[in-house]
Design a protein around this motif. Structure first.
Motif, PDB file in Angstrom:
ATOM      1  N   GLY A  64       0.809  -1.206   0.000  1.00 42.26           N
ATOM      2  CA  GLY A  64       0.000   0.000   0.000  1.00 42.26           C
ATOM      3  C   GLY A  64       0.846   1.262   0.000  1.00 42.26           C
ATOM      4  N   SER A 176      -6.443   3.921   2.154  1.00 41.31           N
ATOM      5  CA  SER A 176      -6.990   5.062   1.438  1.00 41.31           C
ATOM      6  C   SER A 176      -7.182   6.160   2.475  1.00 41.31           C
ATOM      7  CB  SER A 176      -8.316   4.710   0.767  1.00 41.31           C
ATOM      8  OG  SER A 176      -8.805   5.796   0.001  1.00 41.31           O
ATOM      9  N   GLY A 210      -5.360   2.128  -5.816  1.00 37.40           N
ATOM     10  CA  GLY A 210      -5.211   1.539  -4.498  1.00 37.40           C
ATOM     11  C   GLY A 210      -4.263   0.353  -4.453  1.00 37.40           C
ATOM     12  N   ALA A 213      -4.669  -5.041  -1.907  1.00 40.60           N
ATOM     13  CA  ALA A 213      -5.679  -5.520  -0.953  1.00 40.60           C
ATOM     14  C   ALA A 213      -7.032  -4.846  -1.124  1.00 40.60           C
ATOM     15  CB  ALA A 213      -5.178  -5.310   0.477  1.00 40.60           C
ATOM     16  N   ILE A 214      -7.073  -3.649  -1.702  1.00 38.07           N
ATOM     17  CA  ILE A 214      -8.347  -2.936  -1.862  1.00 38.07           C
ATOM     18  C   ILE A 214      -8.519  -2.413  -3.288  1.00 38.07           C
ATOM     19  CG2 ILE A 214      -8.439  -2.214   0.557  1.00 38.07           C
ATOM     20  CD1 ILE A 214      -7.658   0.651  -0.572  1.00 38.07           C
ATOM     21  N   ARG A 215      -7.873  -3.017  -4.263  1.00 31.63           N
ATOM     22  CA  ARG A 215      -7.873  -2.498  -5.635  1.00 31.63           C
ATOM     23  C   ARG A 215      -9.299  -2.168  -6.076  1.00 31.63           C
ATOM     24  NH1 ARG A 215      -3.850   0.057  -7.924  1.00 31.63           N
ATOM     25  NH2 ARG A 215      -3.304  -0.556 -10.032  1.00 31.63           N
ATOM     26  N   TYR A 216      -9.508  -0.966  -6.599  1.00 29.81           N
ATOM     27  CA  TYR A 216     -10.856  -0.544  -6.982  1.00 29.81           C
ATOM     28  C   TYR A 216     -10.801   0.335  -8.222  1.00 29.81           C
ATOM     29  CZ  TYR A 216      -9.446   3.775  -4.571  1.00 29.81           C
ATOM     30  OH  TYR A 216      -8.779   4.907  -4.177  1.00 29.81           O
ATOM     31  N   VAL A 224     -14.963   4.053  -1.469  1.00 32.89           N
ATOM     32  CA  VAL A 224     -13.745   3.718  -0.731  1.00 32.89           C
ATOM     33  C   VAL A 224     -13.333   4.875   0.165  1.00 32.89           C
ATOM     34  CG1 VAL A 224     -11.304   3.119  -0.955  1.00 32.89           C
ATOM     35  CG2 VAL A 224     -12.980   2.094  -2.496  1.00 32.89           C
ATOM     36  N   ARG A 227     -15.481   5.046   3.291  1.00 37.86           N
ATOM     37  CA  ARG A 227     -15.151   4.032   4.296  1.00 37.86           C
ATOM     38  C   ARG A 227     -13.914   4.427   5.100  1.00 37.86           C
ATOM     39  NH1 ARG A 227     -12.433  -1.254   3.424  1.00 37.86           N
ATOM     40  NH2 ARG A 227     -12.600  -0.874   1.198  1.00 37.86           N
ATOM     41  N   PHE A 228     -12.879   4.919   4.413  1.00 33.79           N
ATOM     42  CA  PHE A 228     -11.649   5.247   5.122  1.00 33.79           C
ATOM     43  C   PHE A 228     -11.716   6.622   5.782  1.00 33.79           C
ATOM     44  CE2 PHE A 228     -10.156   1.666   2.647  1.00 33.79           C
ATOM     45  CZ  PHE A 228      -9.301   1.034   3.534  1.00 33.79           C
TER      46      PHE A 228
END
Length: 378
Positions: A64, A176, A210, A213-216, A224, A227-228
Motif C-alpha cells: 500500500g 486510502s 489503491g 488488498a483494496i484495488r478498486y 472507498v 469508508r476510510f
C-alpha cells in the motif's frame, strides 16, 4: 533548501513516464527523485530501470501507498519533501514557486497550493482542465476547515522533512485517505502557508487504484473514500482535545459555553466523515451544557443543519442507524432537543432542494426530511 521528491507507484506503466518526465524538467531541479515501486506487476520496473541514475529506484513487496511513502521518507536526504502521485503531471515551476513562498516563512512547516484538474488526452497524455480554487481562510481556520473537508491536495504540499520526522510517517492502517490523515496531522502541529501558483495537473481517470488488498475502479472511489474517511473521523475524535475544534483553538479548561460550541463543531466534523452516531452523541452532549437564555440559538441551529449536509453525512444515514428505534432519545432528553432534530430535518430538506441529483434521489431526501421532522413533532 534541497528538495526530495517521493513517487510511490503500483502498476502504473501507462502513466509514470509522463509523471517522471515532468519532475525531471523542473525550473528548479529536485535534489533527488525517489521512486518506490510497491510490487508492480505490469512492466513498471523495466520502464523505471531505463531512467538510470536520473532517479533513485527502490522496489518492495506490495503493502500500500503509506508503507511505500514511509520507505521513501526513510531514504530522503532533502530538507523539503514533495510526495507526488504516479499518474499526475507536475507544472514546470512547481518546485520553484513553492520554495520561494516557504523561504519567506521560516516559521511554516509546509506550503500548499492550487492545482488543475486533468484527463486523458490524445495518446493518453494528460489534458489540462479547470483549476481547483482554494478557499480564502485565515491561518487560525486551517485545521477547522480541513477537518470538515479535504480542500487541498497533498501533492501540492512541500513539507519540511523535520515535520514528517516529527509526525512519524504515514498511518499504514489507512490504505486510502492516508494523505488526508497526514494533512490533518500537519495542520494540527505545524503552520501552513499558501502559494497561489498551481503546481500540478491532477489526472481524473477510470483506471484501477489503491493497494492490491483494496484495488478498486475509479467509479468506486467515493465509496472507498467514505469508508476510510470514517476511520479518519474516529481517529480525530479519539486523538484531538475538544478545544482543537474551536477557532482559534483553545487549551484545557473550557467554559460550559466553549464546550457546547466545540461539541457542535465536532458534530459537524463527525457528520462530514459519515460518523452518524458520533454526530448525534455530540449534539446531545452539547445541549446538556445548558446556556442561560436559549435552548438552541439560530447559529447553533444552522450548525446542526449544516452537519447533516457536509461531506458523507447524508450518504451514511441509511447504514448507521438513522431512523432506527431510539436514535432520537438522547436529543429529546435535552433542552432544545426537538429543535435540534428539526435542524437536522431542515438540513436534509435543503439538500433535496439545492443539491444535484435525480428526481428519485431528491424524493428520497424529502422523505428522510419529513420522517425526521415528524420525530420532533410527535
Amino acid at each position: 533548501m534541497k528538495v526530495s521528491v517521493i513517487v510511490p507507484t503500483f502498476n502504473r506503466a501507462n502513466y509514470i513516464a509522463e509523471c517522471l518526465d515532468s519532475l525531471l524538467t523542473q525550473s528548479m531541479p529536485a535534489h533527488e527523485i525517489i521512486v518506490v515501486d510497491d510490487g508492480s506487476e505490469d512492466g513498471t520496473s523495466e520502464l523505471l530501470e531505463a531512467y538510470g541514475t536520473r532517479i533513485r529506484y527502490v522496489r518492495k513487496e506490495n503493502g500500500g501507498k503509506p508503507s511505500a511513502v514511509n520507505l521513501g521518507l526513510s531514504l530522503a536526504e532533502g530538507d523539503l519533501i514533495w510526495i507526488f502521485d504516479d499518474d499526475d503531471v507536475a507544472l514546470a515551476d512547481a518546485i520553484e514557486t513553492r520554495v520561494a513562498v516557504l523561504s519567506l516563512h521560516p516559521e511554516a512547516g509546509f506550503v500548499y497550493s492550487p492545482h488543475f484538474y486533468g484527463s486523458d488526452g490524445p495518446g493518453g497524455r494528460i489534458a489540462r482542465g479547470r483549476p481547483h480554487v482554494l478557499p480564502q481562510i485565515a491561518h487560525e481556520q486551517l485545521l477547522s476547515v480541513l477537518m470538515e473537508g479535504c480542500f487541498f491536495h497533498l501533492a501540492t504540499a512541500l513539507v519540511r522533512a523535520s515535520a514528517y520526522r516529527t509526525l512519524g510517517g504515514f498511518d499504514t492502517n489507512l490504505l486510502s485517505s492516508e494523505d488526508y490523515d497526514m494533512q490533518l496531522r500537519l495542520a494540527r502541529h505545524f503552520r501552513g502557508v499558501v502559494s497561489t501558483a498551481p503546481c500540478f495537473v491532477f489526472r481524473q481517470h477510470t483506471g484501477l487504484r489503491g493497494a492490491k488488498a483494496i484495488r478498486y475502479a475509479g467509479a468506486d472511489r467515493g465509496k472507498v473514500f467514505r469508508r476510510f474517511d470514517q476511520r479518519v473521523g474516529h481517529k480525530l475524535r479519539a486523538e484531538l482535545p475538544l478545544g482543537d475544534y474551536l477557532v482559534p483553538r483553545q487549551a484545557d479548561g473550557l467554559s460550559a459555553q466553549q464546550q457546547r460550541q466545540a461539541l457542535l463543531a465536532r458534530a459537524v466534523v463527525m457528520g462530514s466523515k459519515g460518523c452518524i452516531p458520533e454526530l448525534l452523541q455530540d449534539a446531545a452532549t452539547a445541549l446538556s451544557h445548558h446556556v442561560e437564555g436559549h435552548s438552541l440559538s439560530h447559529s447553533e441551529y444552522e450548525q446542526l443543519a449544516r452537519a447533516i449536509r457536509t461531506g458523507y453525512a447524508y450518504d451514511a444515514l441509511g447504514d448507521q442507524g438513522w431512523g432506527g428505534a431510539g436514535w432520537e432519545a438522547p436529543l429529546l432528553a435535552q433542552p432544545g432537543g426537538r429543535k435540534a432534530i428539526l435542524a437536522l430535518a431542515d438540513g436534509i430538506w435543503r439538500m433535496a432542494r439545492g443539491y444535484p441529483g435525480s428526481a428519485r434521489e431528491r424524493w428520497q431526501k424529502l422523505r428522510s426530511a419529513a420522517m425526521t421532522a415528524l420525530v420532533a413533532l410527535k
